[in-house]
Scaffold this active site. Structure first.
Site, PDB file in Angstrom:
ATOM      1  N   TRP A   1      25.293  14.818  -6.022  1.00  0.00           N
ATOM      2  CA  TRP A   1      25.982  15.710  -5.071  1.00  0.00           C
ATOM      3  C   TRP A   1      26.509  16.952  -5.758  1.00  0.00           C
ATOM      4  O   TRP A   1      26.471  18.050  -5.192  1.00  0.00           O
ATOM      5  CB  TRP A   1      27.057  14.968  -4.294  1.00  0.00           C
ATOM      6  CG  TRP A   1      26.436  14.040  -3.286  1.00  0.00           C
ATOM      7  CD1 TRP A   1      26.458  12.678  -3.303  1.00  0.00           C
ATOM      8  CD2 TRP A   1      25.652  14.421  -2.135  1.00  0.00           C
ATOM      9  NE1 TRP A   1      25.736  12.190  -2.234  1.00  0.00           N
ATOM     10  CE2 TRP A   1      25.234  13.226  -1.501  1.00  0.00           C
ATOM     11  CE3 TRP A   1      25.248  15.639  -1.590  1.00  0.00           C
ATOM     12  CZ2 TRP A   1      24.441  13.219  -0.346  1.00  0.00           C
ATOM     13  CZ3 TRP A   1      24.458  15.642  -0.433  1.00  0.00           C
ATOM     14  CH2 TRP A   1      24.067  14.440   0.170  1.00  0.00           C
TER      15      TRP A   1
ATOM     16  N   ASP B   1      34.849  18.241  -3.570  1.00  0.00           N
ATOM     17  CA  ASP B   1      34.061  17.555  -2.551  1.00  0.00           C
ATOM     18  C   ASP B   1      34.519  16.098  -2.574  1.00  0.00           C
ATOM     19  O   ASP B   1      34.171  15.343  -3.478  1.00  0.00           O
ATOM     20  CB  ASP B   1      32.569  17.674  -2.882  1.00  0.00           C
ATOM     21  CG  ASP B   1      31.693  16.875  -1.917  1.00  0.00           C
ATOM     22  OD1 ASP B   1      32.235  16.206  -1.005  1.00  0.00           O
ATOM     23  OD2 ASP B   1      30.452  16.913  -2.095  1.00  0.00           O
TER      24      ASP B   1
ATOM     25  N   LYS C   1      31.489   8.869   5.648  1.00  0.00           N
ATOM     26  CA  LYS C   1      31.732   7.819   4.652  1.00  0.00           C
ATOM     27  C   LYS C   1      33.062   7.127   4.956  1.00  0.00           C
ATOM     28  O   LYS C   1      33.098   5.935   5.183  1.00  0.00           O
ATOM     29  CB  LYS C   1      31.742   8.406   3.234  1.00  0.00           C
ATOM     30  CG  LYS C   1      30.369   8.659   2.614  1.00  0.00           C
ATOM     31  CD  LYS C   1      29.569   9.747   3.259  1.00  0.00           C
ATOM     32  CE  LYS C   1      28.199   9.942   2.676  1.00  0.00           C
ATOM     33  NZ  LYS C   1      27.968  11.267   2.129  1.00  0.00           N
TER      34      LYS C   1
HETATM   35  C1  LIG Z   1      27.287  12.442   1.857  1.00  0.00           C
HETATM   36  C2  LIG Z   1      27.791  13.442   0.908  1.00  0.00           C
HETATM   37  C3  LIG Z   1      27.578  14.834   1.087  1.00  0.00           C
HETATM   38  C4  LIG Z   1      26.722  15.385   2.206  1.00  0.00           C
HETATM   39  O1  LIG Z   1      27.264  15.226   3.438  1.00  0.00           O
HETATM   40  P1  LIG Z   1      26.505  15.800   4.734  1.00  0.00           P
HETATM   41  O2  LIG Z   1      27.443  15.440   5.817  1.00  0.00           O
HETATM   42  O3  LIG Z   1      25.183  15.107   4.821  1.00  0.00           O
HETATM   43  O4  LIG Z   1      26.357  17.262   4.563  1.00  0.00           O
HETATM   44  C5  LIG Z   1      28.113  15.699   0.167  1.00  0.00           C
HETATM   45  N1  LIG Z   1      28.840  15.255  -0.868  1.00  0.00           N
HETATM   46  C6  LIG Z   1      29.057  13.946  -1.077  1.00  0.00           C
HETATM   47  C7  LIG Z   1      29.880  13.517  -2.250  1.00  0.00           C
HETATM   48  C8  LIG Z   1      28.542  12.999  -0.196  1.00  0.00           C
HETATM   49  O5  LIG Z   1      28.769  11.697  -0.396  1.00  0.00           O
END
Ligand SMILES: *Cc1c(COP(=O)(O)O)cnc(C)c1O
Length: 360
Positions: free
Chosen positions: A102, A172, A196
């Site tokens: 990511w 993030d 998540k």
């Molecule tokens: C799932 C995830 C993303 C992407 O999320 P989207 O909603 O598909 O854009 C970005 N960063 C992390 C750490 C993730 O687990």
């Protein structure tokens, strides 16, 4: 029909109580005679839902008043662009830490907008650790420093907020938001996709310190400007109303579980027992350095990869699903977000022990 324990990395399990509440309100929310999905986002009913969700997440995370809380569309991936577009503010460089898949995606997107200084990377050890902050190469002229607080695929997690001097910190937190206490005042921006730890996909909780808003890169689309969303209470266009409502139900649920502190204690117990089971066995292994292990995503391999298909079949028969590891890593991965009950982890540990017993 019985529900399974769903170990999916995302979209992931949602607390049963939340689904039941949504179900009970599906046709007629609070005597409005309609579903939340059918409401005007500008009507008083939806505004009350939206405001409650914001107030609850502010309370849960103790978000200071000088931060805006926004419910934005396009998932976390859209934030990979919005962060540089809004935060560069005339500067040409941003610092990024690369701890896995990511981080890499965030870096790739940032390179469209600026020079990326790679402050640290754990690529050399195949992303199985978090580089010590003392070794980071930080440029004080950069606009901000971005990191991924939990790598969903590799299963590595920051245990503390890194101290990066005067630079604005951007995180993030898609896969560990609300799973542990964090001091929001240490950040310029925190963002997290919903699917998540907060329910539905397609929406991103985005928390931005006031002074970072209002200086978007010239020529940016209006939807990419934090100011337009901040000024309109995330209603610059029609927001993802139903997803926003569901996130609000998840916030209420976390409050009912003792808030972030209560949830964190449960997450620690869940992760500790699963890692203990893996470490106690010669049959299962987790590659991540112990001090960098994620509480949310726990990858593990089997001593013999030919047994993976059998493992997944036995797990499924026991009501334990979506344990297959990410295609880039292989093996298994158990995602044990907030919504995974402790009983689900106990059931997985028993099934793993039984599988090992029959195969060795
Ligand atoms: C799932 C995830 C993303 C992407 O999320 P989207 O909603 O598909 O854009 C970005 N960063 C992390 C750490 C993730 O687990």
């Amino acid at each position: 029909m019985s529900r399974v324990y769903n170990f999916s990395a995302g979209p992931a399990a949602v607390p049963l109580e939340v689904l039941q509440k949504a179900q009970s309100e599906m046709l007629n929310w609070n005597d409005s005679g309609m579903s939340v999905m059918e409401m005007s986002h500008r009507g008083k009913d939806f505004i009350s839902i939206a405001e409650k969700a914001e107030a609850d997440v502010r309370e849960l995370m103790a978000i200071p008043d000088n931060y805006k809380v926004m419910f934005l569309q396009g998932g976390a991936t859209t934030q990979f662009s919005m962060v540089p577009m809004n935060l560069l503010q005339g500067k040409s460089k941003a610092c990024y830490v690369n701890t896995g898949a990511w981080s890499k995606k965030a870096i790739k997107e940032a390179k469209i907008h600026c020079d990326v200084q790679l402050s640290a990377s754990s690529e050399d050890d195949n992303f199985t650790s978090i580089p010590a902050v003392e070794s980071w190469d930080i440029d004080s002229d950069a606009a901000y420093l971005h990191y991924t607080s939990n790598e969903t695929i590799g299963g590595v997690e920051f245990q503390d907020v890194p101290d990066v001097g005067g630079l604005d910190l951007v995180a993030d937190m898609s896969s560990n938001i609300l799973s542990r206490a964090v001091d929001v005042s240490k950040f310029g921006v925190i963002y997290a996709g919903g699917q998540k730890n907060m329910g539905p996909s397609g929406i991103a909780l985005t928390i931005v310190r006031d002074d970072l808003i209002g200086n978007v890169k010239a020529g940016s689309p209006t939807m990419m400007d934090y100011k337009n969303h901040a000024d309109t209470g995330s209603m610059f266009n029609t927001p993802a109303t139903y997803s926003w409502y569901l996130m609000g139900l998840v916030y209420e649920w976390i409050k009912s579980k003792g808030g972030v502190a209560g949830i964190e204690a449960r997450n620690v117990r869940k992760a500790e027992k699963l890692y203990a089971a893996i470490d106690a066995s010669d049959f299962y292994a987790n590659p991540v350095q112990i001090s960098s292990r994620s509480r949310m995503n726990i990858p593990f391999t089997l001593a013999n990869s030919d047994l993976e298909g059998g493992f997944l079949a036995d797990a499924k028969a026991a009501g334990l699903v979506t344990l297959k590891g990410h295609r880039s890593v292989g093996g298994m991965r158990a995602s044990v977000y907030n919504a995974m009950p402790e009983e689900g982890v106990d059931a997985l540990i028993s099934m793993m022990a039984e599988f090992e017993r029959t195969k060795t």
